[in-house]
Write a protein that holds these residues in place. Structure first.
Motif, PDB file in Angstrom:
ATOM      1  N   HIS A  52       4.126  55.346  -2.643  1.00 25.86           N
ATOM      2  CA  HIS A  52       4.742  54.018  -2.624  1.00 25.86           C
ATOM      3  C   HIS A  52       5.010  53.570  -1.184  1.00 25.86           C
ATOM      4  CE1 HIS A  52       8.088  51.118  -2.935  1.00 25.86           C
ATOM      5  NE2 HIS A  52       7.406  50.698  -3.983  1.00 25.86           N
ATOM      6  N   GLN A  53       5.529  54.457  -0.361  1.00 23.58           N
ATOM      7  CA  GLN A  53       5.822  54.112   1.035  1.00 23.58           C
ATOM      8  C   GLN A  53       4.539  53.858   1.819  1.00 23.58           C
ATOM      9  OE1 GLN A  53       8.716  53.407   2.434  1.00 23.58           O
ATOM     10  NE2 GLN A  53       9.625  53.681   0.422  1.00 23.58           N
ATOM     11  N   THR A  54       3.489  54.590   1.512  1.00 19.76           N
ATOM     12  CA  THR A  54       2.195  54.372   2.170  1.00 19.76           C
ATOM     13  C   THR A  54       1.678  52.975   1.856  1.00 19.76           C
ATOM     14  OG1 THR A  54       1.687  56.728   2.038  1.00 19.76           O
ATOM     15  CG2 THR A  54      -0.166  55.228   2.373  1.00 19.76           C
ATOM     16  N   ILE A  55       1.745  52.587   0.594  1.00 24.67           N
ATOM     17  CA  ILE A  55       1.282  51.257   0.191  1.00 24.67           C
ATOM     18  C   ILE A  55       2.150  50.180   0.828  1.00 24.67           C
ATOM     19  CG2 ILE A  55       0.959  49.704  -1.773  1.00 24.67           C
ATOM     20  CD1 ILE A  55       0.217  52.211  -3.433  1.00 24.67           C
ATOM     21  N   MET A  56       3.446  50.395   0.886  1.00 27.50           N
ATOM     22  CA  MET A  56       4.340  49.428   1.535  1.00 27.50           C
ATOM     23  C   MET A  56       3.970  49.248   3.003  1.00 27.50           C
ATOM     24  SD  MET A  56       6.461  47.936  -0.464  1.00 27.50           S
ATOM     25  CE  MET A  56       7.677  47.317   0.679  1.00 27.50           C
ATOM     26  N   ALA A  57       3.611  50.327   3.673  1.00 25.53           N
ATOM     27  CA  ALA A  57       3.203  50.236   5.074  1.00 25.53           C
ATOM     28  C   ALA A  57       1.936  49.393   5.218  1.00 25.53           C
ATOM     29  CB  ALA A  57       2.982  51.627   5.652  1.00 25.53           C
ATOM     30  N   TRP A  58       1.078  49.419   4.227  1.00 26.09           N
ATOM     31  CA  TRP A  58      -0.133  48.599   4.260  1.00 26.09           C
ATOM     32  C   TRP A  58       0.185  47.136   3.992  1.00 26.09           C
ATOM     33  CZ3 TRP A  58      -3.136  52.081   0.306  1.00 26.09           C
ATOM     34  CH2 TRP A  58      -3.464  53.306   0.914  1.00 26.09           C
ATOM     35  N   LEU A  59       1.148  46.881   3.105  1.00 25.29           N
ATOM     36  CA  LEU A  59       1.407  45.510   2.656  1.00 25.29           C
ATOM     37  C   LEU A  59       2.361  44.724   3.551  1.00 25.29           C
ATOM     38  CD1 LEU A  59       1.807  46.014  -1.196  1.00 25.29           C
ATOM     39  CD2 LEU A  59      -0.252  45.432   0.086  1.00 25.29           C
ATOM     40  N   LEU A  60       3.360  45.355   4.097  1.00 28.50           N
ATOM     41  CA  LEU A  60       4.382  44.620   4.833  1.00 28.50           C
ATOM     42  C   LEU A  60       3.840  43.776   5.996  1.00 28.50           C
ATOM     43  CD1 LEU A  60       7.493  46.944   4.749  1.00 28.50           C
ATOM     44  CD2 LEU A  60       7.125  44.791   3.555  1.00 28.50           C
ATOM     45  N   PRO A  61       2.846  44.245   6.752  1.00 24.40           N
ATOM     46  CA  PRO A  61       2.318  43.369   7.801  1.00 24.40           C
ATOM     47  C   PRO A  61       1.631  42.114   7.246  1.00 24.40           C
ATOM     48  CG  PRO A  61       1.666  45.629   8.205  1.00 24.40           C
ATOM     49  CD  PRO A  61       2.294  45.590   6.846  1.00 24.40           C
ATOM     50  N   ARG A  62       1.269  42.160   5.987  1.00 24.38           N
ATOM     51  CA  ARG A  62       0.565  41.038   5.362  1.00 24.38           C
ATOM     52  C   ARG A  62       1.481  40.196   4.475  1.00 24.38           C
ATOM     53  NH1 ARG A  62      -2.169  45.416   6.239  1.00 24.38           N
ATOM     54  NH2 ARG A  62      -4.257  45.256   7.101  1.00 24.38           N
ATOM     55  N   THR A  63       2.756  40.515   4.445  1.00 21.31           N
ATOM     56  CA  THR A  63       3.722  39.783   3.627  1.00 21.31           C
ATOM     57  C   THR A  63       4.015  38.432   4.259  1.00 21.31           C
ATOM     58  OG1 THR A  63       4.698  41.841   2.864  1.00 21.31           O
ATOM     59  CG2 THR A  63       6.030  39.868   2.624  1.00 21.31           C
ATOM     60  N   GLY A  64       3.895  37.384   3.449  1.00 26.23           N
ATOM     61  CA  GLY A  64       4.165  36.033   3.938  1.00 26.23           C
ATOM     62  C   GLY A  64       2.983  35.360   4.619  1.00 26.23           C
ATOM     63  N   ARG A  65       1.854  36.047   4.695  1.00 28.19           N
ATOM     64  CA  ARG A  65       0.671  35.442   5.321  1.00 28.19           C
ATOM     65  C   ARG A  65      -0.006  34.458   4.391  1.00 28.19           C
ATOM     66  NH1 ARG A  65      -3.065  39.791   8.407  1.00 28.19           N
ATOM     67  NH2 ARG A  65      -1.629  40.304  10.070  1.00 28.19           N
ATOM     68  N   ALA A  66      -0.689  33.518   4.990  1.00 28.41           N
ATOM     69  CA  ALA A  66      -1.419  32.511   4.212  1.00 28.41           C
ATOM     70  C   ALA A  66      -2.736  33.053   3.705  1.00 28.41           C
ATOM     71  CB  ALA A  66      -1.683  31.284   5.043  1.00 28.41           C
TER      72      ALA A  66
ATOM     73  N   ILE B 288      -6.388  47.873  -2.523  1.00 32.16           N
ATOM     74  CA  ILE B 288      -5.005  47.427  -2.715  1.00 32.16           C
ATOM     75  C   ILE B 288      -4.693  46.220  -1.844  1.00 32.16           C
ATOM     76  CG2 ILE B 288      -2.590  48.092  -2.368  1.00 32.16           C
ATOM     77  CD1 ILE B 288      -3.500  50.950  -3.298  1.00 32.16           C
ATOM     78  N   ILE B 289      -5.126  46.248  -0.592  1.00 31.89           N
ATOM     79  CA  ILE B 289      -4.882  45.097   0.289  1.00 31.89           C
ATOM     80  C   ILE B 289      -5.625  43.873  -0.229  1.00 31.89           C
ATOM     81  CG2 ILE B 289      -5.301  44.159   2.596  1.00 31.89           C
ATOM     82  CD1 ILE B 289      -4.695  46.995   3.670  1.00 31.89           C
ATOM     83  N   ARG B 290      -6.832  44.055  -0.711  1.00 31.02           N
ATOM     84  CA  ARG B 290      -7.597  42.932  -1.263  1.00 31.02           C
ATOM     85  C   ARG B 290      -6.885  42.334  -2.472  1.00 31.02           C
ATOM     86  NH1 ARG B 290     -12.829  44.958  -1.676  1.00 31.02           N
ATOM     87  NH2 ARG B 290     -13.081  44.365   0.492  1.00 31.02           N
TER      88      ARG B 290
ATOM     89  N   ARG C  94       5.299  36.742  -0.775  1.00 33.82           N
ATOM     90  CA  ARG C  94       6.086  36.193   0.323  1.00 33.82           C
ATOM     91  C   ARG C  94       7.173  37.127   0.824  1.00 33.82           C
ATOM     92  NH1 ARG C  94       7.225  30.134  -0.564  1.00 33.82           N
ATOM     93  NH2 ARG C  94       5.093  30.094   0.109  1.00 33.82           N
ATOM     94  N   THR C  95       7.750  37.963  -0.050  1.00 36.82           N
ATOM     95  CA  THR C  95       8.912  38.767   0.332  1.00 36.82           C
ATOM     96  C   THR C  95       8.626  40.264   0.224  1.00 36.82           C
ATOM     97  OG1 THR C  95       9.845  38.879  -1.890  1.00 36.82           O
ATOM     98  CG2 THR C  95      10.440  36.958  -0.562  1.00 36.82           C
ATOM     99  N   ALA C  96       9.496  41.042   0.866  1.00 40.12           N
ATOM    100  CA  ALA C  96       9.386  42.501   0.797  1.00 40.12           C
ATOM    101  C   ALA C  96       9.665  43.000  -0.619  1.00 40.12           C
ATOM    102  CB  ALA C  96      10.336  43.144   1.789  1.00 40.12           C
TER     103      ALA C  96
END
Length: 63
Positions: free
Chosen positions: A49-63, A11-13, A24-26
């Motif tokens: 859904h909340q588990t996946i959000m916890a994985w994605l939010l630190p990577r939101t907006g990254r290049a 999922i992160i990949r 870019r956004t939440a």
């Protein structure tokens, strides 16, 4: 190894391969997480859904 380690990596990949403008956004992360929770069936102790959000939010907006 935790049971969701494999799906987490996938999922992160998928998230990081999206164009930067699409991750870019939440709100974009929430939409992606909703689709990903349907596509990837994995076991977790809470809301998938909340588990996946916890994985994605630190990577939101990254290049």
């Amino acid at each position: 190894m935790k049971p969701q380690h494999g799906p987490r990596r996938v999922i992160i990949r998928e998230w990081m391969t999206l164009p930067q403008g699409e991750r870019r956004t939440a709100d974009q992360a929430a939409a992606f997480a909703a689709k990903a929770s349907e596509r990837h069936g994995f076991r977790c102790s809470g809301d998938r859904h909340q588990t996946i959000m916890a994985w994605l939010l630190p990577r939101t907006g990254r290049a």
